[in-house]
Design a protein around this motif. Sequence first.
Motif, PDB file in Angstrom:
ATOM      1  N   GLY A 281      -2.920  -7.242  -5.391  1.00 27.84           N
ATOM      2  CA  GLY A 281      -3.813  -6.090  -5.376  1.00 27.84           C
ATOM      3  C   GLY A 281      -4.936  -6.170  -6.392  1.00 27.84           C
ATOM      4  O   GLY A 281      -5.708  -5.222  -6.528  1.00 27.84           O
TER       5      GLY A 281
ATOM      6  N   ARG B  83      -5.515   3.788  -2.723  1.00 24.53           N
ATOM      7  CA  ARG B  83      -5.679   3.619  -4.164  1.00 24.53           C
ATOM      8  C   ARG B  83      -6.390   4.806  -4.787  1.00 24.53           C
ATOM      9  O   ARG B  83      -6.355   4.996  -6.004  1.00 24.53           O
ATOM     10  CB  ARG B  83      -6.509   2.358  -4.454  1.00 24.53           C
ATOM     11  CG  ARG B  83      -5.760   1.071  -4.263  1.00 24.53           C
ATOM     12  CD  ARG B  83      -6.551  -0.109  -4.809  1.00 24.53           C
ATOM     13  NE  ARG B  83      -7.797  -0.305  -4.068  1.00 24.53           N
ATOM     14  CZ  ARG B  83      -8.975   0.063  -4.494  1.00 24.53           C
ATOM     15  NH1 ARG B  83      -9.093   0.681  -5.635  1.00 24.53           N
ATOM     16  NH2 ARG B  83     -10.049  -0.164  -3.772  1.00 24.53           N
TER      17      ARG B  83
ATOM     18  N   ALA C 254      -8.390  -3.952  -2.647  1.00 22.44           N
ATOM     19  CA  ALA C 254      -7.474  -3.737  -1.524  1.00 22.44           C
ATOM     20  C   ALA C 254      -7.683  -4.796  -0.451  1.00 22.44           C
ATOM     21  O   ALA C 254      -8.702  -5.486  -0.409  1.00 22.44           O
ATOM     22  CB  ALA C 254      -7.686  -2.342  -0.936  1.00 22.44           C
TER      23      ALA C 254
ATOM     24  N   GLU D  22      -1.553  -1.915   1.028  1.00 19.54           N
ATOM     25  CA  GLU D  22      -2.219  -0.787   0.387  1.00 19.54           C
ATOM     26  C   GLU D  22      -3.707  -0.862   0.676  1.00 19.54           C
ATOM     27  O   GLU D  22      -4.340  -1.902   0.494  1.00 19.54           O
ATOM     28  CB  GLU D  22      -1.991  -0.846  -1.124  1.00 19.54           C
ATOM     29  CG  GLU D  22      -2.633   0.310  -1.883  1.00 19.54           C
ATOM     30  CD  GLU D  22      -2.494   0.122  -3.385  1.00 19.54           C
ATOM     31  OE1 GLU D  22      -2.381   1.138  -4.091  1.00 19.54           O
ATOM     32  OE2 GLU D  22      -2.494  -1.020  -3.842  1.00 19.54           O
ATOM     33  N   SER D  23      -4.276   0.218   1.151  1.00 17.35           N
ATOM     34  CA  SER D  23      -5.701   0.250   1.461  1.00 17.35           C
ATOM     35  C   SER D  23      -6.467   0.837   0.292  1.00 17.35           C
ATOM     36  O   SER D  23      -5.902   1.385  -0.640  1.00 17.35           O
ATOM     37  CB  SER D  23      -5.955   1.090   2.718  1.00 17.35           C
ATOM     38  OG  SER D  23      -5.677   2.457   2.459  1.00 17.35           O
ATOM     39  N   SER D  24      -7.797   0.714   0.364  1.00 17.21           N
ATOM     40  CA  SER D  24      -8.625   1.271  -0.702  1.00 17.21           C
ATOM     41  C   SER D  24      -8.542   2.782  -0.727  1.00 17.21           C
ATOM     42  O   SER D  24      -8.701   3.415  -1.772  1.00 17.21           O
ATOM     43  CB  SER D  24     -10.082   0.820  -0.491  1.00 17.21           C
ATOM     44  OG  SER D  24     -10.543   1.206   0.786  1.00 17.21           O
TER      45      SER D  24
END
Length: 396
Positions: free
Chosen positions: A250, A384, A299, A379-381
Amino acid sequence: MTEMEYGRERQLLRFRGRSIAWVPPLLLLAGVVLVDYNTTEQFRIISWIVLVPGTAAAICGVWTTGAFVVLAVVTYVVVDSAWPDQFQAGLGDFVLVALGGLLATLACAVRVRRERQIVHIRDIAETTRRTVLRPLPPRWAGLDHAGVYLAAEVDARVGGDFYDIQPGPHGTRVLVGDVQGKGLGAVEAAAALLGTFREAGYHEKDLATVAERLEIRMLRHCMHTTALGHDDGDRFATAVLIGFPQDTPGLVETVNFGHEAPLAVGPHGVRELPSGDGLPLGLGDLGQGVPPVHRVPLAFDETLLLVTDGVTEARDRSGVFYPLAREVTRAVAAEPGRAEPRRLVRTVRDGVLRHSGGRLGDDTTVFAVRRMEPEGPVESSEERGGEGTEQGRLRS
């Protein structure tokens, strides 16, 4: 005449794959003959036929030009002989047509030789660039990538833009940069840096050590070329060194040697990574040494966009620079799928050419890279949240 202009001209003089360069001088010859036949003896223009070989010399080959010279001389004799003796143009104009045709043939030979030299120089430059910038396999080393290099129209010499991807036991490293200046000296410096990057990027565990090796290599290269008597002692290079660690998917590590700041482009916005807080490669002795390593969240749905100054310094007719971040933000907002590396590179390339009207003042490189998604949830932006804005400035 530049290579691009020559290429455009050759395309305009072809129809369905066949050359039609002979059409304009033939139409000119026919026009001169018709006007001369349909005017009075007080307005003889048959000597204007000397323009036919001159026109052919500008756009045709040597043999075609020679053929038009013969055709023009024969046509002159036939047409002029058809008039009564007192109205004939005579020997003086015949010598003018014959001599003009000879000079046109010589000029055509010089032009064709010059064009072949330009093509040869272009081929050498392209071969040299491809030798330095090795082809990158698609979706290599866990990265999806795309890149484009555009040579400046105003300079036929090859420039010092460079980029590469090096996988290794400590993760994958990416290097994008631009050597100051043009010509073989810039290419030699780029080759030296890429050689060091490929070795150090593979063997060295810490990205800071790779950066230090690049700085030392640039200094050694300048010392060597200076000892040879070349004017390369003050040559430098801006660059961005990026590491994709295996243990922290990440995050990315970046070291910026005075280069354009990379942009993290995702479906939810565009943000700027740490800018060039360090001096260019080769100038580290003037500051505090090698720039620091920044660890920045990234990401899997974000693409890193890296460009050379040929992009950010591209100007329109009024002198306005190309607004890279604003244009990328607008494009991704309208269509989030444009964050994909290949589409992103095409978007920037087309935008720069459109903004500058195709008149590039410097060699231009656009390179985009994205970590390939692993199997399973990622996990996407958006998940986050604001984490990326703490270490990179949000651009919207």
